[in-house]
Scaffold this motif. Structure first.
Motif, PDB file in Angstrom:
ATOM      1  N   PHE A   1       0.834  -1.189   0.000  1.00  0.00           N
ATOM      2  CA  PHE A   1       0.000   0.000   0.000  1.00  0.00           C
ATOM      3  C   PHE A   1       0.873   1.244   0.000  1.00  0.00           C
ATOM      4  O   PHE A   1       1.926   1.283   0.633  1.00  0.00           O
ATOM      5  CB  PHE A   1      -0.864   0.044   1.261  1.00  0.00           C
TER       6      PHE A   1
ATOM      7  N   SER B   1      -5.741  -6.833   2.439  1.00  0.00           N
ATOM      8  CA  SER B   1      -7.015  -6.127   2.621  1.00  0.00           C
ATOM      9  C   SER B   1      -7.489  -6.255   4.061  1.00  0.00           C
ATOM     10  O   SER B   1      -7.948  -5.269   4.666  1.00  0.00           O
ATOM     11  CB  SER B   1      -8.082  -6.671   1.663  1.00  0.00           C
TER      12      SER B   1
ATOM     13  N   ALA C   1      -5.508  -3.880   6.122  1.00  0.00           N
ATOM     14  CA  ALA C   1      -5.905  -2.481   5.914  1.00  0.00           C
ATOM     15  C   ALA C   1      -7.219  -2.167   6.622  1.00  0.00           C
ATOM     16  O   ALA C   1      -7.353  -1.128   7.276  1.00  0.00           O
ATOM     17  CB  ALA C   1      -6.027  -2.180   4.426  1.00  0.00           C
TER      18      ALA C   1
ATOM     19  N   ILE D   1      -9.917   0.731  -0.262  1.00  0.00           N
ATOM     20  CA  ILE D   1      -8.660   0.365  -0.904  1.00  0.00           C
ATOM     21  C   ILE D   1      -8.891   0.567  -2.393  1.00  0.00           C
ATOM     22  O   ILE D   1      -9.852   0.047  -2.953  1.00  0.00           O
ATOM     23  CB  ILE D   1      -8.282  -1.109  -0.641  1.00  0.00           C
TER      24      ILE D   1
END
Length: 182
Positions: free
Chosen positions: A87, A121, A124, A133
């Protein structure tokens, strides 16, 4: 002033993957991936020497140190290097982050990216408290688009001729996945 969240070193694991921080020993792997014509065909970064690949290793460290993102080496539990996922462009204010990934060609089509997307994911959404995202994919990159769609990302549209790569305009598809755990 840019808002940032503290992102710590973290290892993510599944039965067949280990996602870990990059280290100096990964320099050869980074060069192998980001000098490969098939990998960089739709990727925004490439390197022509092992020495120049140190820039990417430094970027991973700086990104994390500045609280703007985190990238992991995607590996088998036995340490075999597959690629990278991570990320960047973290916005604490807007609770969003941008996803990127690449994989060495010999590991394409094995579900590795989908599994890595699932792990990152979850991180996050659950740890960084992200709501959105997003991923930007070159229009011709059908494999990455398919991986995102198969990983619960929605296609939101295409920005036509929005960037220049190798002296030519390129168009980018926008994909997003939202935190549904709230």
């Amino acid at each position: 002033m840019k808002a940032s969240a503290k992102i710590v070193d973290i290892i993510l694991k599944s039965e067949r993957l280990t996602l870990r921080s990059f280290c100096e020993d990964d320099l050869q792997n980074i060069y192998k991936g980001l000098s490969n014509k098939d990998v960089i065909k739709y990727y925004g970064v490439s390197y022509s020497s092992l020495e120049s690949s140190k820039q990417q290793l430094q970027w991973f460290a700086d990104l994390q140190n500045q609280g703007e993102g985190i990238w992991w080496a995607i590996c088998a539990p036995n340490g075999v290097f597959y690629g990278a996922i991570g990320f960047n462009n973290l916005s604490v204010e807007h609770k969003k982050i941008e996803l990127g990934f690449w994989l060495l060609p010999e590991f394409w089509g094995k579900g590795i990216i989908a599994e890595a997307i699932y792990l990152t994911s979850a991180y996050a959404f659950n740890i960084l408290n992200i709501n959105r995202i997003e991923a930007f994919v070159e229009l011709e990159n059908k494999n990455s688009a398919k991986a995102l769609l198969n990983s619960s990302f929605n296609y939101e549209g295409t920005m036509m001729d929005c960037e220049i790569k190798n002296g030519e305009f390129i168009s980018l598809m926008i994909f997003a996945r939202f935190n549904t755990t709230d």
